[in-house]
Scaffold this motif. Sequence first.
Motif, short mmCIF file in Angstrom:
data_model
loop_
_atom_site.label_atom_id
_atom_site.label_comp_id
_atom_site.label_asym_id
_atom_site.label_seq_id
_atom_site.Cartn_x
_atom_site.Cartn_y
_atom_site.Cartn_z
N THR A 1 0.90 -1.60 -0.01
CA THR A 1 0.57 0.01 -0.06
C THR A 1 0.58 1.83 -0.19
O THR A 1 0.47 2.40 -0.68
CB THR A 1 -0.92 -0.16 1.37
N GLY A 2 2.22 1.08 1.07
CA GLY A 2 2.49 2.43 0.77
C GLY A 2 3.49 2.90 -0.40
O GLY A 2 3.22 4.17 -1.23
N LEU A 3 3.57 1.51 -1.31
CA LEU A 3 4.26 1.51 -2.05
C LEU A 3 3.85 2.16 -3.50
O LEU A 3 4.38 3.22 -4.30
CB LEU A 3 5.04 1.01 -2.60
N LEU A 4 2.60 1.99 -3.50
CA LEU A 4 1.84 2.34 -4.32
C LEU A 4 1.13 3.68 -4.38
O LEU A 4 1.00 4.45 -5.32
CB LEU A 4 0.15 1.45 -4.49
N LEU A 5 0.98 4.56 -3.01
CA LEU A 5 0.53 5.61 -2.73
C LEU A 5 1.55 6.61 -3.29
O LEU A 5 1.56 7.54 -3.39
CB LEU A 5 0.47 5.13 -1.39
N ILE A 6 2.87 6.08 -2.58
CA ILE A 6 4.23 6.76 -2.63
C ILE A 6 4.25 7.51 -4.64
O ILE A 6 4.41 8.11 -4.58
CB ILE A 6 5.59 6.57 -1.59
N ILE A 7 3.97 6.45 -4.85
CA ILE A 7 5.22 5.99 -6.45
C ILE A 7 3.51 6.81 -7.88
O ILE A 7 3.72 7.70 -7.62
CB ILE A 7 4.96 4.76 -6.84
N GLY A 8 2.58 6.70 -6.44
CA GLY A 8 1.85 7.37 -7.43
C GLY A 8 1.09 8.69 -7.13
O GLY A 8 1.17 9.34 -8.09
N ILE A 9 1.50 9.08 -6.07
CA ILE A 9 1.47 10.69 -5.77
C ILE A 9 2.37 11.29 -6.48
O ILE A 9 2.59 12.25 -7.53
CB ILE A 9 1.85 10.84 -3.99
N VAL A 10 4.12 10.28 -6.33
CA VAL A 10 4.83 10.88 -7.59
C VAL A 10 4.45 11.32 -8.90
O VAL A 10 4.45 12.48 -9.63
CB VAL A 10 6.38 10.75 -7.20
N GLN A 11 4.12 10.04 -9.42
CA GLN A 11 4.12 10.01 -11.03
C GLN A 11 2.30 11.14 -11.62
O GLN A 11 2.31 11.65 -12.07
CB GLN A 11 3.61 8.65 -11.21
N LEU A 12 1.31 10.81 -10.35
CA LEU A 12 0.30 12.09 -10.76
C LEU A 12 0.96 13.62 -10.74
O LEU A 12 -0.19 13.87 -11.80
CB LEU A 12 -0.72 12.01 -9.69
N THR A 13 1.76 13.82 -9.65
CA THR A 13 2.42 14.90 -9.42
C THR A 13 3.17 15.98 -10.16
O THR A 13 3.00 16.54 -11.06
CB THR A 13 3.35 14.91 -8.34
N ASN B 1 11.33 27.81 -3.98
CA ASN B 1 10.21 27.41 -3.18
C ASN B 1 9.15 26.26 -3.58
O ASN B 1 8.50 25.92 -4.89
CB ASN B 1 8.71 28.10 -2.76
N HIS B 2 9.31 24.81 -3.08
CA HIS B 2 9.33 23.88 -3.63
C HIS B 2 7.96 23.12 -3.44
O HIS B 2 6.95 23.80 -2.40
CB HIS B 2 9.89 22.69 -2.41
N GLY C 1 11.22 18.92 -6.00
CA GLY C 1 9.96 20.08 -6.31
C GLY C 1 9.49 19.90 -5.09
O GLY C 1 8.46 20.72 -4.87
N PHE C 2 9.17 18.06 -3.53
CA PHE C 2 8.18 18.62 -2.89
C PHE C 2 8.81 19.13 -1.54
O PHE C 2 8.05 19.15 -1.00
CB PHE C 2 8.02 17.00 -2.46
N LYS C 3 10.22 18.65 -1.79
CA LYS C 3 11.11 19.58 -0.45
C LYS C 3 12.39 19.35 -0.86
O LYS C 3 13.13 18.09 -0.65
CB LYS C 3 10.40 18.43 1.04
N SER C 4 12.89 20.39 -0.82
CA SER C 4 14.26 21.14 -1.04
C SER C 4 15.51 20.11 -0.45
O SER C 4 16.34 19.49 -0.82
CB SER C 4 14.44 22.49 -1.70
N PRO D 1 16.14 19.14 -13.80
CA PRO D 1 16.06 19.94 -14.85
C PRO D 1 14.61 20.91 -13.48
O PRO D 1 14.33 21.62 -13.74
CB PRO D 1 14.77 19.03 -15.48
N ILE D 2 14.59 20.17 -12.54
CA ILE D 2 13.54 20.05 -11.54
C ILE D 2 13.72 21.58 -10.98
O ILE D 2 12.93 22.10 -10.47
CB ILE D 2 12.92 19.24 -11.10
#
Length: 660
Positions: free
Chosen positions: A36-48, A159-160, A299-302, A341-342
Amino acid sequence: MIVTFLLFLLLFVILPSIFLFKLVKIQLPEDKLIRTGLLLIIGIVQLTLVTFLIRFFGFEFWILWILPVVSIFFLFFQVLRKWQIPTRVRITNKGILLVLLLAVISQTIILFPGGMKGKDRYFFPFMHDTMWGIALSVELSDRFPPQNPAMVGLPLKNNHYFYPLFVATAHRITHINFIDLYFHFMPILVSLLFGLSLYAVSTLFTKSHFFQGLTIFMGFFCGSISYLLVLWYGWNFNWEGNTFLVDQPLSQIVNPYSVLAFSFLLFSTYILSMVIDAQKKIQWRWVLLLVLLTGSSYGFKSFAAVTMVSALTFSILSFGIGMRKWKLLWIIPMIWMLFLPIFFYITEPQKATLNFYPGWVLTEMMTKNDGLHLVKFGEIESYYKSIGNTLGLLKLKGIEFTIYLVGNLGVRITGVAVLALLLVNRKVKTGLSKLTIWYIAWSIFVSFSIPLLFNLNITSYNIVQFTPYALVLLGVLTTFSLEKFYYFPRRINRSILGPAIIFVSILLAIPTNMKYLYEKLVSTVDSVGMNEMEAINFLKENTPKNAVILIDPRQYTDPQRSGHDPIYIPALSERHVYIASPGYVRQTGKDPQFQLNTLYRYFDERTGAFEDRRALGDKPLIFLHKPYNHYFLEKAAREGFMTLFENDSVIILQDVNEND
């Protein structure tokens, strides 16, 4: 709203994440919580990242519906080909779920009052931080590239903002308001991910459910030993979790992307452990996930990104060269190709720089009024510098460093000892590869040493935001040491000693965070008066999206009137403000003094139009608290300003002559 948010996570986060895992043929772990954790964290990164690209190229949010549609079709055809989603998964110990639930509730409960209506006001906890995040989310929902919500017409740099972009995406898809998203739904999701990432890394160290649960508990609740300072200062001393200058992980939920960044660090540790299998072969599919997670982290936290990318670079170099695994070195340019690039898009490198200033943070800890307040140390340091007493200065800094290290780590100091043993022990008795251990070591070293050697060019004190990443990893290692302490006495028939060590360690670990939670739960929550909220809602519901509002920032320095940073005006009204927060403008590397002077002349002089007309557009709005400078109100009446709204606390005017 709960069902809507869960459907959003399923359709836009989890299903596209499953699609990615299956597309690159990565076998998900059998453990349900890690899965569940892997699906959520990778999914958030992918969507963002997809949202960022869509908005960068000028497309609208509705394009994102491609993600669930493609994912559903892909999974449907997989079912037709007799592929099945595994249904037999290992049932996780219920005690772990209980600890996880307790931790998530404890961390997020301080944000639950957000948006609640009281007798004469609305409550918004930690307004200075939360309203900035909401203002960013509102801005990213409305336009791209984003402007700085603290000042109109200023591009958002330094700003991230990927986490606010994720919040904005959730808002545009679900139509859940920003208040509920930022104070209720997102903190629970972020805190849950933190707990799941702690659990994932704990499984690399131990197979015991008890110690896996204890890892989650210590990761959330382990704090500094500032409570011991009462022995020196007396019982009236107001000790806090950050008395030694570093905030503890539990309190970081005020800025949810900081807690999300902890999950990035921990899940990158877990993923890295999968990169080299039992046969010492590189699993390039897992490398792709590692690159995606760490390369996008800036991009999430420098601060997390600098820690993770630096630590991965150093650990892969040392391990790859030392073990002659030359192919492993290809991971480094892959990560940097996504990271750079980010970095250059959202940052101005000439402004967001590190200044070499060794020992600065130690001096601040010792001399600050809300720190140890030992001004004598600062005086001695100045004296040693003036006479060139290098040896004396080193001795002084050695004392300060010991206080800083022991004070902030507390019982986590045992984690340092365990890490040293893991580094020198060739036969590592854990589920970690030597590469993963080196990554943990470098992460701790980088995040702990940067504040000791540097400060930041824009906001000096933000440099201490590096240190909590070391605290999180050392919390995991501390639990591993407690497991060793627990079993060692049993070899000499002292079975009561092991549990006693764990019990005492917990007692020593939790006082600072227990005090923090108690104080936040019983203290007065930041709030906005009912009359002011009525005026803000008027702006939100009755003015065009491109409206620009003029406020007088000087009104918000009076605790009797507001006392809050006025960044909450654009956050709650969802409208641009000419200057909403001089502090946040400076924090992002700009000097707003010219605009402030222009604004003050407009409000203070008896005649004259607003000078910076290009920034305002057509017929600007003026939002003022009562009472106000009667000279300006006389000018407004004389020049025919229109009163759009007025109650006992606020008046909203429109300068109808500004477009002449």
